[in-house]
Design an enzyme around this catalytic site. Structure first.
Site, PDB file in Angstrom:
ATOM      1  N   GLU A 178     -16.184   6.098   4.983  1.00 50.26           N
ATOM      2  CA  GLU A 178     -15.462   5.579   6.153  1.00 50.26           C
ATOM      3  C   GLU A 178     -15.356   6.678   7.199  1.00 50.26           C
ATOM      4  O   GLU A 178     -15.969   7.733   7.057  1.00 50.26           O
ATOM      5  CB  GLU A 178     -14.093   5.050   5.727  1.00 50.26           C
ATOM      6  CG  GLU A 178     -13.175   6.079   5.106  1.00 50.26           C
ATOM      7  CD  GLU A 178     -11.784   5.503   4.799  1.00 50.26           C
ATOM      8  OE1 GLU A 178     -11.291   4.676   5.563  1.00 50.26           O
ATOM      9  OE2 GLU A 178     -11.193   5.930   3.790  1.00 50.26           O
ATOM     10  N   LYS A 206      -2.674   6.448   1.508  1.00 47.27           N
ATOM     11  CA  LYS A 206      -2.437   6.921   2.878  1.00 47.27           C
ATOM     12  C   LYS A 206      -1.523   8.151   2.844  1.00 47.27           C
ATOM     13  O   LYS A 206      -0.366   8.106   3.282  1.00 47.27           O
ATOM     14  CB  LYS A 206      -1.859   5.779   3.723  1.00 47.27           C
ATOM     15  CG  LYS A 206      -2.365   5.804   5.141  1.00 47.27           C
ATOM     16  CD  LYS A 206      -2.229   4.470   5.813  1.00 47.27           C
ATOM     17  CE  LYS A 206      -2.303   4.582   7.311  1.00 47.27           C
ATOM     18  NZ  LYS A 206      -3.503   5.207   7.846  1.00 47.27           N
ATOM     19  N   ARG A 224       0.830  -1.207   0.000  1.00 43.54           N
ATOM     20  CA  ARG A 224       0.000   0.000   0.000  1.00 43.54           C
ATOM     21  C   ARG A 224       0.864   1.256   0.000  1.00 43.54           C
ATOM     22  O   ARG A 224       0.543   2.242  -0.668  1.00 43.54           O
ATOM     23  CB  ARG A 224      -0.948  -0.027   1.207  1.00 43.54           C
ATOM     24  CG  ARG A 224      -2.014   1.057   1.149  1.00 43.54           C
ATOM     25  CD  ARG A 224      -3.096   0.839   2.189  1.00 43.54           C
ATOM     26  NE  ARG A 224      -2.567   0.930   3.545  1.00 43.54           N
ATOM     27  CZ  ARG A 224      -3.240   0.590   4.638  1.00 43.54           C
ATOM     28  NH1 ARG A 224      -4.484   0.152   4.556  1.00 43.54           N
ATOM     29  NH2 ARG A 224      -2.694   0.699   5.836  1.00 43.54           N
TER      30      ARG A 224
HETATM   31  N1  PLP Z   1      -9.203   4.104   6.826  1.00 45.87           N
HETATM   32  C1  PLP Z   1      -8.377   5.094   7.154  1.00 45.87           C
HETATM   33  C2  PLP Z   1      -8.714   6.457   6.688  1.00 45.87           C
HETATM   34  C3  PLP Z   1      -7.231   4.835   7.919  1.00 45.87           C
HETATM   35  O1  PLP Z   1      -6.402   5.817   8.261  1.00 45.87           O
HETATM   36  C4  PLP Z   1      -6.963   3.520   8.330  1.00 45.87           C
HETATM   37  C5  PLP Z   1      -5.758   3.205   9.084  1.00 45.87           C
HETATM   38  O2  PLP Z   1      -4.768   2.780   8.579  1.00 45.87           O
HETATM   39  C6  PLP Z   1      -7.855   2.512   7.959  1.00 45.87           C
HETATM   40  C7  PLP Z   1      -8.971   2.834   7.220  1.00 45.87           C
HETATM   41  C8  PLP Z   1      -7.616   1.094   8.364  1.00 45.87           C
HETATM   42  O3  PLP Z   1      -6.619   0.518   7.585  1.00 45.87           O
HETATM   43  P1  PLP Z   1      -5.749  -0.683   8.132  1.00 45.87           P
HETATM   44  O4  PLP Z   1      -6.710  -1.748   8.507  1.00 45.87           O
HETATM   45  O5  PLP Z   1      -4.913  -1.068   6.986  1.00 45.87           O
HETATM   46  O6  PLP Z   1      -4.996  -0.169   9.287  1.00 45.87           O
HETATM   47  C1  COI Z   2      -3.893   3.081  11.634  1.00 47.46           C
HETATM   48  O1  COI Z   2      -4.879   2.450  12.033  1.00 47.46           O
HETATM   49  O2  COI Z   2      -2.770   2.567  11.564  1.00 47.46           O
HETATM   50  C2  COI Z   2      -4.008   4.467  11.211  1.00 47.46           C
HETATM   51  O3  COI Z   2      -3.140   4.950  10.554  1.00 47.46           O
HETATM   52  C3  COI Z   2      -5.182   5.247  11.616  1.00 47.46           C
HETATM   53  C4  COI Z   2      -4.874   6.470  12.387  1.00 47.46           C
HETATM   54  C5  COI Z   2      -6.168   7.030  12.798  1.00 47.46           C
HETATM   55  C6  COI Z   2      -4.004   6.251  13.574  1.00 47.46           C
END
Ligand code: PLP
Ligand code: COI
Length: 340
Positions: free
Chosen positions: A220, A184, A82
């Site tokens: 989200e 991200k 990612r």
């Molecule tokens: N959506 C957003 C906007 C986020 O910042 C995060 C955190 O990383 C997620 C979803 C969840 O992603 P992940 O499960 O890869 O941590």
């Molecule tokens: C994560 O879950 O790793 C994120 O980057 C989300 C953030 C709100 C801390």
């Protein structure tokens, strides 16, 4: 190895400076060898690309102590993928995926004393990130970059741990249809600061963002994807090109199908349908699975049947199975658990 003397169970989601972090620099068209350093500070030119045009992106993943005392990380290859995609969209030189995973391992190993013990409720959060370092004044990509990974022991992202949250439907948009919502980028979080401060002031834990084009579909929150459970026990999650492809959500869809025998579907979810769901949760690395009890849309309340005291029963099964895999209580699917 002796663990640090921290009050693990009281940790919130905050920064605790640990001993070692990884640094690699990109210059003259290539990444250097990279390595660990004890220096937590960064000195930058006043005109650095990151400071002028926010050319920065990041990742988030965790290391866990398993029931039998091993230290593991969860699917770091997907964070490497990612971040690669994110960097391409931001005109940054992608960091090599194999080196990313090696750097994750090196940082966890060097800070093993900070990996919270099994059963403490805390985990070690890793934050890989990258930013433009050389002076940039015309609007263009930097030519020099720094990639770093630091780690910090953390507790629950939302105060109160597993207590159901109350969210509000935001009047702000998180991501444009062809914008940067699916990567991200730091800029996605900068723009969410005002909406989250407003939401907190009004007593809400987070914002539910709707799609910017029609304001009819669920996207989200600022830091997690949504999961819903229908009244007949199906797990559904929003499909959209402008949300972050959460690694937790993608994993939970597999957990639902393959460990729990549930139907799991990724599809467009209209806000109008939300009142008919039995359960709602937020999922992400930081959020793990945080149950949602109530969503408020300009004074109109949607209260999920699972209530404000406990996680819904299917959300709880998903939570127990995912954390069971991460903490070594359950056999993982091939490649999900990377031992340090
Ligand atoms: N959506 C957003 C906007 C986020 O910042 C995060 C955190 O990383 C997620 C979803 C969840 O992603 P992940 O499960 O890869 O941590
Ligand atoms: C994560 O879950 O790793 C994120 O980057 C989300 C953030 C709100 C801390």
């Amino acid at each position: 190895m002796e663990k640090k003397d921290l009050d693990w169970a009281s940790l919130g989601f905050g920064y605790v400076q640990t001993e070692q972090r990884y640094v690699s620099n990109f210059k003259d068209g290539k990444w250097d060898e990279g390595g660990l350093t004890t220096d937590a500070n960064i000195v930058l030119n006043e005109c650095a690309g990151v400071l002028q045009y926010a050319q920065t992106c990041f990742e988030g993943l965790k290391a866990y102590t398993t029931e039998d005392g091993r230290i593991v990380t969860f699917r770091p290859d997907l964070n490497a993928d990612r971040m690669y995609t994110t960097a391409q969209r931001l005109e940054m030189p992608p960091f090599p995926k194999d080196k990313f995973v090696e750097a994750v391992k090196a940082v966890v190993k060097a800070n093993a004393a900070y990996v919270p013990p099994y059963g403490s409720g805390a985990t070690l959060y890793l934050r890989p990130y990258m930013f433009g370092t050389n002076p940039v004044i015309g609007v263009k990509p930097a030519t020099e970059y720094q990639f770093r990974i630091f780690c910090t022991p953390v507790g629950p992202y939302f105060k109160g741990g597993a207590k159901p949250l109350t969210l509000c439907v935001s009047d702000f948009d998180r991501a444009a249809p062809h914008g940067t919502g699916n990567i991200k980028a730091g800029l996605n979080y900068a723009m969410s600061l005002h909406p989250i401060v407003e939401a907190h002031k009004a007593g809400y834990a987070e914002n539910m963002y709707l799609d910017a084009a029609t304001r009819t579909k669920v996207e989200e929150t600022g830091g997690a994807n949504f999961l819903f459970v229908t009244k007949d026990g199906k797990v559904v999650t929003p499909k959209s090109n402008s949300i972050l492809p959460s690694i937790t959500r993608r994993s939970l869809m597999i957990v639902a199908r393959e460990y729990l025998g549930l139907e799991a579907e990724e599809r467009e979810i209209f806000f109008d349908e939300v009142k008919d769901f039995a359960e709602c949760g937020l999922c992400g690395t930081a959020a793990v699975i945080s149950p949602v009890g109530k969503i408020v849309d300009h004074g109109k309340e949607i209260c999920f049947p699972s209530g404000m005291d406990e996680m819904g029963p299917i959300t709880k099964k998903l939570y127990d199975t995912l954390t069971g895999i991460q903490m070594g209580r359950l056999d993982p699917p091939e490649g999900w658990i990377v031992e340090i």
